[in-house]
Scaffold this active site. Structure first.
Site, short mmCIF file in Angstrom:
data_model
loop_
_atom_site.label_atom_id
_atom_site.label_comp_id
_atom_site.label_asym_id
_atom_site.label_seq_id
_atom_site.Cartn_x
_atom_site.Cartn_y
_atom_site.Cartn_z
N CYS A 227 0.85 -1.19 0.00
CA CYS A 227 0.00 0.00 0.00
C CYS A 227 0.89 1.23 0.00
CB CYS A 227 -0.92 -0.02 1.22
SG CYS A 227 -1.93 1.47 1.40
N CYS B 225 -4.86 3.20 -9.11
CA CYS B 225 -5.14 4.21 -10.12
C CYS B 225 -4.47 3.79 -11.43
CB CYS B 225 -4.63 5.58 -9.67
SG CYS B 225 -4.83 6.87 -10.92
N CYS C 281 -1.74 7.02 -12.43
CA CYS C 281 -0.49 7.23 -11.70
C CYS C 281 -0.01 6.00 -10.96
CB CYS C 281 -0.63 8.39 -10.71
SG CYS C 281 -1.79 8.07 -9.35
N ILE D 184 43.50 -5.65 -21.88
CA ILE D 184 42.12 -5.37 -22.27
C ILE D 184 41.74 -3.92 -22.00
CG2 ILE D 184 39.72 -6.06 -21.98
CD1 ILE D 184 41.55 -8.14 -23.30
N SER E 125 42.38 -0.41 -18.82
CA SER E 125 43.00 0.05 -17.58
C SER E 125 42.16 1.16 -16.98
CB SER E 125 44.43 0.56 -17.83
OG SER E 125 44.41 1.68 -18.71
N GLY E 126 42.35 1.36 -15.69
CA GLY E 126 41.65 2.41 -14.97
C GLY E 126 42.56 3.03 -13.94
N SER E 127 41.96 3.81 -13.04
CA SER E 127 42.75 4.51 -12.05
C SER E 127 43.36 3.57 -11.02
CB SER E 127 41.87 5.54 -11.33
OG SER E 127 41.30 6.44 -12.26
N PHE E 128 42.78 2.40 -10.84
CA PHE E 128 43.22 1.53 -9.77
C PHE E 128 43.69 0.16 -10.26
CE2 PHE E 128 40.04 4.41 -8.07
CZ PHE E 128 40.78 5.03 -7.08
N ASP F 210 29.82 0.67 -7.86
CA ASP F 210 30.16 1.22 -9.18
C ASP F 210 29.40 0.47 -10.26
OD1 ASP F 210 31.27 2.98 -10.91
OD2 ASP F 210 33.20 1.97 -11.06
#
Length: 751
Positions: free
Chosen positions: A232, A245, A248, A448, A450-453, A561
């Site tokens: 409810c 309804c 809505c 493949i 790479s990233g910041s970590f 993430d």
């Protein structure tokens, strides 16, 4: 200020000289008394002073209105100065002098305004009023509401029009943002702001009207029996038989019918209207789009130095604002029930965070949250394993370890001792050390990404694997122990929609090894090669993603993430949630202490995560917001905020709560239930978002309700029933419309 006060005093004094002959008959004396009264320098004396005070009182509301206009004008001057020089770290000295002058003037005007308001509200009757008594004016304001309704609210000093009318509007299913308020002055309706002090309008009549562009209709209720999970929308209790309804989607019990909002509001279009109006009237310059220093954590590259002059002006405690906004920012009430560690964010190195401190009871969260969806299926129909069902995590572990009641009947000492020895053996075999892969066993292949970590490679270890080399060259003992503790939780994750964790290595550097996925990421499908999925496929992708996240949350794991880059699709469109990162190696360490800073994929970040005002902004609901952005990508085929190229502007607007994805861009064949679910997941307040057990139930209900094309019963296929071509020669069953040869039947002569 002196000129302003003097002018006001002369006006009042003139009125006193002309109106009160008993005060001495000198207009100049009346002017002096009026000026003294207006400036508040002295109390009015008997005789002429009383007459001047009596004559000046009716002009006080007009003076209040004039001062209000001066305050508004002064604020505009301050905002203009900030627009011109606010972005500079070392603005000119003349700008600082002008800024201080305007702020001092603004403080004086506001102080004088407060004095006049107090004299207006707490005014005592004079001798003239005692001789001619009048009925006292009640401190009330009459308000005419939409649908020919009206109400009366008290005119309290210091209370805004918004706060005074908020309850009356909510009882009628309205909110101040979808209405405009007017005052009647000289027979004309003049708009006023919602933040106007209600005491200024004592005794007046206000008219509240719904904005023209707001989609406001009446409810279309139908009786409905909810055979699947539904709650409810008023009492948040389980709903089986009730009403809904059709417009809505509001659901309620029959006993809760008196609390249903009278009007039906399409909040999706309403949010879009607010955002468009805000950008139209309050453009954010590029140099001011950076997030204020108070809202960014220390160490963030977006925050200017604290010793510079610019930020001190932007965060000045004066009533003015550096950027014109509709209302002051109030951070949402944060939920401190889940205490998780934190770490840095990265746009390319996602993270799954583990709560190794205390398990979380999802039942309590669901009970506190409620859900505004169409209802959903029971979790018993889900393909999720028992560990993903809502409930206490301790109960889940008990269910996983006890296959049935037969084991409980084993009560002999010999069997229990055998069980204990077996448990010890299994415990030793299942330790974290057994999951460490010795150096030299993994063959690292091509890079493949790479990233910041960390950097991801394709490797070989008893088959194809994904090897993620973490950027931690010399881990401290605290980091290494925290890393192993989190690995101890990751190794227990087993689900069809989760990339399989296969092990980790510490030499030559920290690395985690996961299952190799042959398919592409969802981001690659939607935004690079632009694969055209059918709607039923998109809904199935959303269902599998929700199923995987439901499992992670049941294990007390927060992804932190979740985004389309971390959702992989096999060739058979099986969803795999991957890129498991670790909070330990993604945080900034100083000795044994862990610190946080803002970084990561801002498009998928919840507003409370962007603000970083709490020690612990990450929660189950922050993952739900990221899932809402993924739903937006699925249903629109594009990224949110594609019309804004300024990253700082997106951070500011989303963090403040003024920007949300444009839901009008969804595909035309998107079901309404999916659009409502998307809006619920993207709620700006964390506590208003649903949890994944409810999200999964709603998506499963939606998937079952979609029309499916079945093979026509009038066109049977024998091959589908398992017949082979050789079988047809065994059965000479001719079709009724097939001509029959006469040779097979002796009753027909052959000519």
């Amino acid at each position: 200020m002196a000129a302003l006060s003097g002018g006001g005093g002369s006006s009042s004094g003139g009125g006193g000289g002309g109106g009160g002959g008993g005060g001495g008959g000198d207009g100049g004396g009346g002017a002096e008394q009026g000026q003294a009264l207006f400036n508040g320098d002295m109390e009015p004396e008997a005789g002429a002073g009383a007459a001047a005070s009596s004559a000046a009182d009716p002009a006080i509301p007009e003076e209040v209105w004039n001062i209000k206009q001066m305050i508004k004008l002064t604020q505009e001057h301050i905002e203009a100065l900030l627009d011109k020089f606010g972005g500079e770290h070392n603005p000119p000295s003349i700008y600082l002098e002008a800024y201080e002058e305007y702020t001092s003037k603004l403080d004086a005007l506001q102080q004088r305004e407060q004095q006049l308001l107090e004299s207006l509200v707490f005014q005592t009757p004079t001798d003239a009023s005692r001789n001619n008594p009048k009925s006292p004016q009640k401190p009330i304001v009459r308000v005419f509401l939409p649908n020919k309704q009206r109400t009366v609210v008290p005119a309290r000093c210091g209370v805004t029009v918004r706060d005074s009318l908020k309850k009356a509007l909510m009882m009628r299913g309205l909110i101040p943002e979808c209405c405009a308020v007017y005052r009647i002055q000289d027979g004309e309706k003049k708009p006023i702001g919602w933040d106007t002090d209600i005491s200024w309008l004592t005794g007046e009549e206000l008219h509240v009207e719904v904005l023209e562009n707001v989609p406001l209709t009446t409810h279309n209720f139908v009786r409905k029996t909810f055979f699947t999970l539904a709650f409810c929308d008023f009492c948040r209790k389980l709903l089986f038989q009730g009403f809904r309804c059709q417009t809505c989607g509001y659901k309620f019990h029959q006993r809760c019918s008196t609390e249903v909002p009278l009007m039906c509001v399409n909040y999706d279009q309403l949010d879009l209207l607010f955002v468009s109006k805000f950008f139209e009237h309050h453009p954010v310059p590029q140099e001011e789009a950076s997030f204020p220093e108070t809202a960014l954590p220390s160490g963030s590259s977006s925050a200017p130095p604290s010793d510079s002059t610019g930020p001190q002006i932007l965060t000045s405690p004066s009533p003015s604002k550096s950027i014109p906004i509709p209302q002051p920012f109030r951070p949402a009430d944060e939920d401190h029930r889940n205490q998780f560690g934190q770490r840095d964010r990265s746009s390319s190195a996602p993270n799954v965070h583990i709560n190794t401190i205390e398990p979380v009871n999802i039942d309590d969260l669901i009970r506190d949250q409620g859900f505004r969806g169409d209802g959903g299926s029971t979790t018993g129909l889900s393909a999720t394993p028992p560990a993903s069902l809502p409930g206490s995590l301790t109960n889940v572990k008990a269910l996983q370890k006890s296959p049935g009641p037969q084991r409980e009947r084993k009560s002999s000492s010999s069997s229990s001792s055998e069980d204990r020895s077996r448990m010890k053996t299994l415990g030793r075999r299942d330790s974290s050390d057994d999951w460490e892969i010795p150096d030299g066993q993994i063959t690292v292949g091509q890079r493949i990404g790479s990233g910041s970590f960390g950097t991801v490679y394709k490797g070989k270890w008893h088959g194809d694997v994904a090897v993620k080399m973490l950027n931690v060259t010399a881990p401290t003992p605290q980091q290494l122990q925290a890393f192993k503790n989190e690995v101890g939780v990751l190794r227990k994750t087993r689900h069809v929609n989760i990339l399989l964790f296969m092990g980790y290595s510490t030499k030559p550097q920290l690395a985690i090894v996961t299952q190799w996925c042959e398919g592409s990421s969802l981001y690659h499908h939607l935004h690079i090669i632009e694969t055209k999925f059918e709607m039923i496929k998109l809904i199935d992708i959303a269902r599998q993603t929700a199923q995987g996240m439901d499992y992670l949350h049941a294990k007390s794991i927060i992804h932190r993430d979740l985004k389309s880059n971390n959702i992989f699709l096999h060739e058979d469109l099986t969803v795999k949630i991957g890129d498991f990162g670790l909070a330990t190696v993604k945080s900034r360490w100083s000795g044994s202490h862990q610190f946080e800073q803002l970084s990561g994929s801002i498009l998928w970040m919840a507003p409370e995560v962007i603000r970083m005002q709490d020690k612990n902004p990450y929660s189950f609901q922050s993952d739900v917001y990221a899932f809402g952005i993924v739903l937006y990508e699925l249903m629109t085929g594009q990224l949110p905020y594609s019309n804004i190229n300024n990253r700082d502007q997106i951070i500011f607007m989303v963090g403040r709560g003024y920007l949300s994805p444009d839901l009008s861009k969804v595909r035309s064949n998107c079901p309404k239930a999916m659009k409502r679910l998307m809006a619920e997941c993207l709620k700006k307040k964390r506590d208003e978002r649903p949890l994944f057990p409810q999200i999964l139930a709603s998506i499963e209900l939606l998937a079952r309700s979609l029309p499916k094309i079945h093979r026509s019963a009038s066109e049977p296929s024998l091959n589908r029933a398992g017949f082979q071509t050789e079988d047809f020669s065994l059965y000479a069953c001719a079709s009724p419309k097939t001509p029959i040869q006469a040779g097979g039947y002796g009753g027909f002569p052959v000519h």
